[in-house]
Design an enzyme around this catalytic site. Structure first.
Site, mmCIF file in Angstrom:
data_model
loop_
_atom_site.group_PDB
_atom_site.id
_atom_site.type_symbol
_atom_site.label_atom_id
_atom_site.label_comp_id
_atom_site.label_asym_id
_atom_site.label_seq_id
_atom_site.Cartn_x
_atom_site.Cartn_y
_atom_site.Cartn_z
ATOM 1 N N SER A 1 -1.933 -1.352 -10.954
ATOM 2 C CA SER A 1 -0.665 -1.701 -11.599
ATOM 3 C C SER A 1 -0.746 -3.061 -12.280
ATOM 4 O O SER A 1 -0.092 -3.288 -13.305
ATOM 5 C CB SER A 1 0.479 -1.681 -10.580
ATOM 6 O OG SER A 1 0.237 -2.563 -9.506
ATOM 7 N N LEU B 1 8.606 -4.041 -5.474
ATOM 8 C CA LEU B 1 9.570 -3.656 -4.453
ATOM 9 C C LEU B 1 9.124 -4.194 -3.101
ATOM 10 O O LEU B 1 8.024 -3.876 -2.635
ATOM 11 C CB LEU B 1 9.704 -2.132 -4.382
ATOM 12 C CG LEU B 1 10.101 -1.427 -5.680
ATOM 13 C CD1 LEU B 1 10.225 0.079 -5.435
ATOM 14 C CD2 LEU B 1 11.397 -1.987 -6.236
ATOM 15 N N GLY C 1 0.801 2.389 -12.224
ATOM 16 C CA GLY C 1 -0.656 2.394 -12.315
ATOM 17 C C GLY C 1 -1.296 3.632 -11.733
ATOM 18 O O GLY C 1 -2.493 3.635 -11.430
ATOM 19 N N ALA D 1 5.992 -1.110 -12.519
ATOM 20 C CA ALA D 1 6.087 -1.175 -11.060
ATOM 21 C C ALA D 1 4.787 -1.769 -10.532
ATOM 22 O O ALA D 1 3.742 -1.120 -10.576
ATOM 23 C CB ALA D 1 6.318 0.216 -10.481
ATOM 24 N N CYS E 1 8.002 8.247 -0.730
ATOM 25 C CA CYS E 1 8.301 6.957 -1.349
ATOM 26 C C CYS E 1 8.394 7.100 -2.867
ATOM 27 O O CYS E 1 9.314 6.573 -3.499
ATOM 28 C CB CYS E 1 7.234 5.936 -0.968
ATOM 29 S SG CYS E 1 7.521 4.287 -1.654
ATOM 30 N N CYS F 1 1.381 2.188 4.211
ATOM 31 C CA CYS F 1 1.691 0.766 4.025
ATOM 32 C C CYS F 1 2.385 0.124 5.218
ATOM 33 O O CYS F 1 2.117 -1.026 5.560
ATOM 34 C CB CYS F 1 2.511 0.570 2.756
ATOM 35 S SG CYS F 1 4.155 1.324 2.790
ATOM 36 N N SER G 1 2.570 -3.076 -7.566
ATOM 37 C CA SER G 1 2.394 -3.023 -6.112
ATOM 38 C C SER G 1 1.618 -4.215 -5.578
ATOM 39 O O SER G 1 1.551 -4.421 -4.369
ATOM 40 C CB SER G 1 1.658 -1.740 -5.727
ATOM 41 O OG SER G 1 0.331 -1.766 -6.241
ATOM 42 N N GLY G 2 1.000 -4.978 -6.481
ATOM 43 C CA GLY G 2 0.136 -6.068 -6.058
ATOM 44 C C GLY G 2 -1.326 -5.679 -6.047
ATOM 45 O O GLY G 2 -2.197 -6.501 -5.757
#
EC number: 2.8.1.13
Length: 367
Positions: free
Chosen positions: A31, A50, A139, A24, A115, A211, A26-27
């Site tokens: 991670s 996502l 991460g 996964a 989330c 976020c 997240s940018g």
């Protein structure tokens, strides 16, 4: 340098080259490093990001448009596939709407926990299984150990970055499929590894904000559900009217600044009553408690909480160092927690996470 980042096999009796891993992404740096490290160690890595909301502001959140591009660039530079899944509808319905609902109920939510609970570790985990992958990797800074058919979850070795508080709602069944390879490392070393891999996100700041809140949470609620922002009375602990407020969603338990009242002594928000639309304020002594109730408990031990009580350590917020307490079970998956050595601000809507030393036992929502 990779010799300093040894991890246990992600799947017992299975080589990395025959293990398919969904990461996964997240940018962010964590991670990204998890994905890059596993790729270098020979695992068949699939990066998935996502798309949770449309945000290009880059103001310290995660999982927005800019973060998706960052994750895609990392995957491209390392040479493993990456896919973006649009989860905006589910995120709006199950996280953002819950966030607003919680504030309108006079509580203070933790959307990151929600989330993790319903988007990442339910929907994404199911997607991972449908792809035929062996495990889902994140991460997060948390440690998981499987021993004698039991799962043990521990705080991260890097206590400053520990994220166990935010993962208290992760179930045993979900944990069986999840892996957290960064839990034994410190953040400083993860950034060094990102530079070693020449990742574009090596110097990217950590996400700090909620976020989907690009301005303030108050303005976000006012924009998405303006009808919930209603004027009402500010009262003292005896019920005397002291002033007027512009909506209980603008307040949290324990708040001192921005109440809008002039007073010789400091005043704190001690209660929010959505039924009467009143904000109660008082001295700090009226705020502190040593007893709280929790609901929707996720318990990771095989043995249930004994009715005689269990001595534990509890954290009432992510930055809390922890307080000794005794937890007593109630009916309907609820419990009562009695703090032993201190009085704390108890904020409904936040989480009470239970530990034995550095082992996380579970937790529940403060009600």
């Amino acid at each position: 340098m990779l010799d300093d980042f040894k991890i246990d096999p992600l799947v017992k009796n299975k080589s990395p080259s025959s293990t398919t891993v969904v990461v996964a992404m997240s940018g962010g740096v964590d991670s990204s490093v998890a994905a890059a490290l596993l790729h270098k160690l020979g695992y068949k890595v699939i990066g998935i990001t996502l798309q949770l909301y449309n945000n290009t502001s880059g103001k310290g959140g995660c999982c927005g448009s800019t973060d998706t591009q960052d994750a895609k660039q990392v995957a491209s530079s390392m040479g493993f596939p990456h896919y973006t899944l649009n989860y905006e509808k589910a995120f709006r319905e199950e996280v953002i709407e819950n966030f607003i609902d919680t504030y309108t109920q006079g509580k203070t939510p933790i959307p990151c926990v929600k989330c993790n609970q319903v988007i990442k570790f339910r929907d994404l985990l199911n997607t991972t299984k449908s792809l035929g992958a062996d495990v889902l990797v994140t991460g997060h800074y948390i440690r998981k150990v499987e021993q004698d058919d039991e799962i043990y979850v521990y705080s991260s070795k890097d206590t400053k970055k520990d994220q166990s508080y935010f993962l208290f709602a992760t179930t045993i069944e979900q944990l069986k499929f999840l892996r957290f390879p960064l839990g034994n490392f410190h953040k400083d070393n993860i950034r060094k590894l990102a530079k070693y891999f020449n990742l574009s996100v090596a110097a990217k700041p950590d996400s700090q904000n909620i976020c989907f809140v690009t301005d303030t949470y108050k303005n976000t609620i006012a924009h998405l559900r303006p009808q919930t922002v209603k004027k009402g009375h500010i009262i003292d602990t005896n019920g005397n009217i002291l002033g007027e407020h512009n909506g209980i969603v603008n307040f949290t338990i324990g708040q001192r600044r921005g109440i809008g009242l002039a007073s010789k002594e400091p005043l704190y928000v001690t209660k929010l009553n959505p039924d009467t639309n009143e904000v109660t304020v008082g001295p700090k002594s009226a705020l502190l408690q040593n007893k709280l109730h929790i609901e929707d408990i996720n318990w990771l031990l095989k043995d249930k909480i004994p009715y005689s009580g269990l001595s534990v350590k509890v954290k009432l917020r992510s930055s809390h160092s922890g307080s000794t307490a005794i937890i007593y079970p109630n009916d309907m998956n609820k419990a009562t927690v009695i703090l032993q050595d201190t009085y704390c601000t108890v904020t409904p809507g936040q989480a009470c996470v239970v530990y034995d030393g550095d082992r996380m036992l579970g937790g529940g929502w403060i009600c």
